[in-house]
Design an enzyme around this catalytic site. Structure first.
Site, PDB file in Angstrom:
ATOM      1  N   GLU A 328       0.840  -1.198   0.000  1.00 20.55           N
ATOM      2  CA  GLU A 328       0.000   0.000   0.000  1.00 20.55           C
ATOM      3  C   GLU A 328       0.873   1.246   0.000  1.00 20.55           C
ATOM      4  O   GLU A 328       1.749   1.393   0.859  1.00 20.55           O
ATOM      5  CB  GLU A 328      -0.885   0.044   1.251  1.00 20.55           C
ATOM      6  N   CYS A 329       0.648   2.140  -0.937  1.00 22.40           N
ATOM      7  CA  CYS A 329       1.308   3.436  -0.989  1.00 22.40           C
ATOM      8  C   CYS A 329       2.830   3.275  -0.940  1.00 22.40           C
ATOM      9  O   CYS A 329       3.450   2.890  -1.922  1.00 22.40           O
ATOM     10  CB  CYS A 329       0.781   4.355   0.108  1.00 22.40           C
ATOM     11  N   GLY A 330       3.476   3.522   0.208  1.00 23.57           N
ATOM     12  CA  GLY A 330       4.910   3.325   0.284  1.00 23.57           C
ATOM     13  C   GLY A 330       5.318   1.903  -0.052  1.00 23.57           C
ATOM     14  O   GLY A 330       6.358   1.670  -0.687  1.00 23.57           O
ATOM     15  N   MET A 333       5.311   1.597  -3.759  1.00 25.29           N
ATOM     16  CA  MET A 333       6.522   2.192  -4.311  1.00 25.29           C
ATOM     17  C   MET A 333       7.694   1.221  -4.204  1.00 25.29           C
ATOM     18  O   MET A 333       8.510   1.092  -5.129  1.00 25.29           O
ATOM     19  CB  MET A 333       6.835   3.501  -3.587  1.00 25.29           C
ATOM     20  N   THR A 429      -1.024  -0.816  -4.666  1.00 18.92           N
ATOM     21  CA  THR A 429      -1.770   0.374  -5.043  1.00 18.92           C
ATOM     22  C   THR A 429      -1.393   1.523  -4.121  1.00 18.92           C
ATOM     23  O   THR A 429      -0.956   1.299  -2.985  1.00 18.92           O
ATOM     24  CB  THR A 429      -3.290   0.119  -4.953  1.00 18.92           C
TER      25      THR A 429
END
Length: 437
Positions: A328-330, A333, A429
């Site tokens: 999720e998010c970080g 990435m 995501t």
């Protein structure tokens, strides 16, 4: 135990409500009161400060992302485990999105739903009697939201205090405290908000100083008396995210830490075991786990160090060959090919998904999201709608060629388009999942 509670609200972010809320939590704890903290809206940092101040887990109460039944269940748990629940408002008290009644995400929704009184923190810097007009506006704006008392913040002098206090009390609202200007009360911040409690040096000493200030500046007996009963009716925990496996490997360190307390609590209550590991310490997920979860955090601040963690990289690739991995998010990435840091230096990430992200070319993305999943994954089944939010400054500079994970809409239901990525057992995501839709 009969629980009581109140909301700490304000006109806007930056008014001092976080410092007041945290200081009050610790001040009441000093008095032997069993106290819990709660945060309205999608905030994954403040609950950590609440936990540090109270010694009990924080909780989010989000009227948009959570169903009324789930809200009631979480609020009832707080009331059963504490004598006093202090709810900190996100942004301004009435700030939310246009949505069906009672589901805007604003703290005012919680005041109406549970009948909780509001302790209004007013930053009176640059004004005096005008503070009474602001307080009166709050009191009159919604008859179902009761402003029970006011705390004056950023007071410059005794005269300043007297002018603002007398004007507010003349309209029938008690002023229960007055806090002088004090730069030492400020909490350290970075691009996603406050620096996390776990990263704050000498956090307990800092909270103790906040409590000292609240004890000196606020009538704690008056605040305790204005609290109202917290007695939510009904409630059903089923809309929370189901545990994705019996044993869940959870990345947990300064780079990956954004996990909602209610999600972890629900997983554990359902019998799942959380097995933490630290990518920054070059650790990989435990091989006995059935799924690996990379939560949000700050990989952009640690990209070079993460890129050098070879054991972590090999362990993640080995795990992903046979079992689900979700970011999720970080975490999303981290799953990509590369991450460009604030200085424009490009670092190799895990390469389990094909996208690349940049923090150098940053743009704020913020808002509620509804995600309709295209496939089964760690956050739900194909066709499920999951409610949550996005809050990040990094952006995609290469979307890659992986299939999208979900179709995303904003809080009002307006379609945004395909989002996230999936490849084999790996999904990710920018969207943070909060609860089932």
């Amino acid at each position: 135990m009969t629980g009581h509670g109140f909301i700490v609200g304000a006109a806007r972010s930056g008014s001092g409500k976080t410092s007041v809320a945290i200081g009050l939590m610790r001040a009441f704890r000093r008095r032997g009161v069993q106290v819990r903290g709660a945060k309205s809206g999608p905030d994954y940092i403040d609950p950590g400060f609440h936990a540090a101040a109270t010694g009990q887990p924080g909780v989010n109460l989000d009227t948009w992302a959570m169903s009324p039944a789930l809200l009631a269940s979480l609020a009832r748990q707080a009331a059963e485990q504490a004598e006093l629940t202090i709810v900190e408002s996100a942004m301004g008290l009435f700030d939310g999105i246009r949505a069906e009644p009672g589901r805007s995400g604003a703290a005012a929704d919680l005041a109406r739903l549970f009948g909780l009184p509001v302790l209004l923190v007013l930053d009176v810097s640059g004004q005096s009697q005008t503070a009474a007009a602001i307080a009166k506006g709050f009191a009159a704006f919604d008859p179902d939201v009761r402003i029970a008392g006011v705390v004056l913040n950023q007071v410059a002098s005794e005269r300043h205090d007297r002018l603002a206090r007398e004007a507010i009390e003349e309209i029938g609202i008690p002023v229960v405290g007055s806090i002088r200007r004090n730069p030492d009360m400020a909490l350290p911040e970075r691009h996603l908000g406050l620096v996390q409690a776990s990263e704050h040096g000498a956090i307990d000493a800092f909270i103790e100083r906040l409590a000292d200030t609240m004890e000196q500046s606020i009538d704690l007996d008056a605040v305790r008396q204005l609290a109202g009963p917290l007695e939510p009716a009904g409630g059903d925990e089923t809309p929370i995210l189901d545990p994705p496996a019996q044993r869940i490997a959870l990345a947990q360190d300064a780079a990956f830490s954004f996990v909602y307390p209610h999600v972890i609590a629900h997983w554990r209550a359902a019998g799942a075991e959380i097995v933490p590991f630290s990518p920054l310490a070059d650790e990989g997920p435990d091989e006995s786990c059935g799924v690996c979860w990379l939560p949000g955090g700050y990989p952009e601040l640690h990209a070079g160090r993460l890129a050098a963690c070879e054991n972590f990289r090999h362990a993640m690739r080995r795990f992903a060959q046979t079992r689900p991995v979700h970011g999720e998010c970080g975490g999303f990435m981290m799953l990509g090919e590369t991450l460009e840091d604030a200085d424009g230096e490009c670092h190799t990430m895990l390469g389990l998904l094909g996208h690349s992200t940049s923090f150098a070319k940053r743009k704020m993305n913020l808002g509620y999201r509804q995600a309709r999943l295209r496939v089964d994954c760690a956050i739900g089944k194909a066709g499920d709608t999951i409610r949550g939010h996005e809050f990040h400054y990094a952006r995609l500079i290469d979307p890659g060629s992986d299939e999208p994970l979900a179709d995303i809409a904003d809080g009002a239901g307006n379609a945004i388009g395909p989002s996230g990525a999936r490849r084999g057992h790996v999904t990710g995501t920018f969207f943070h999942a909060i609860a089932k839709g």
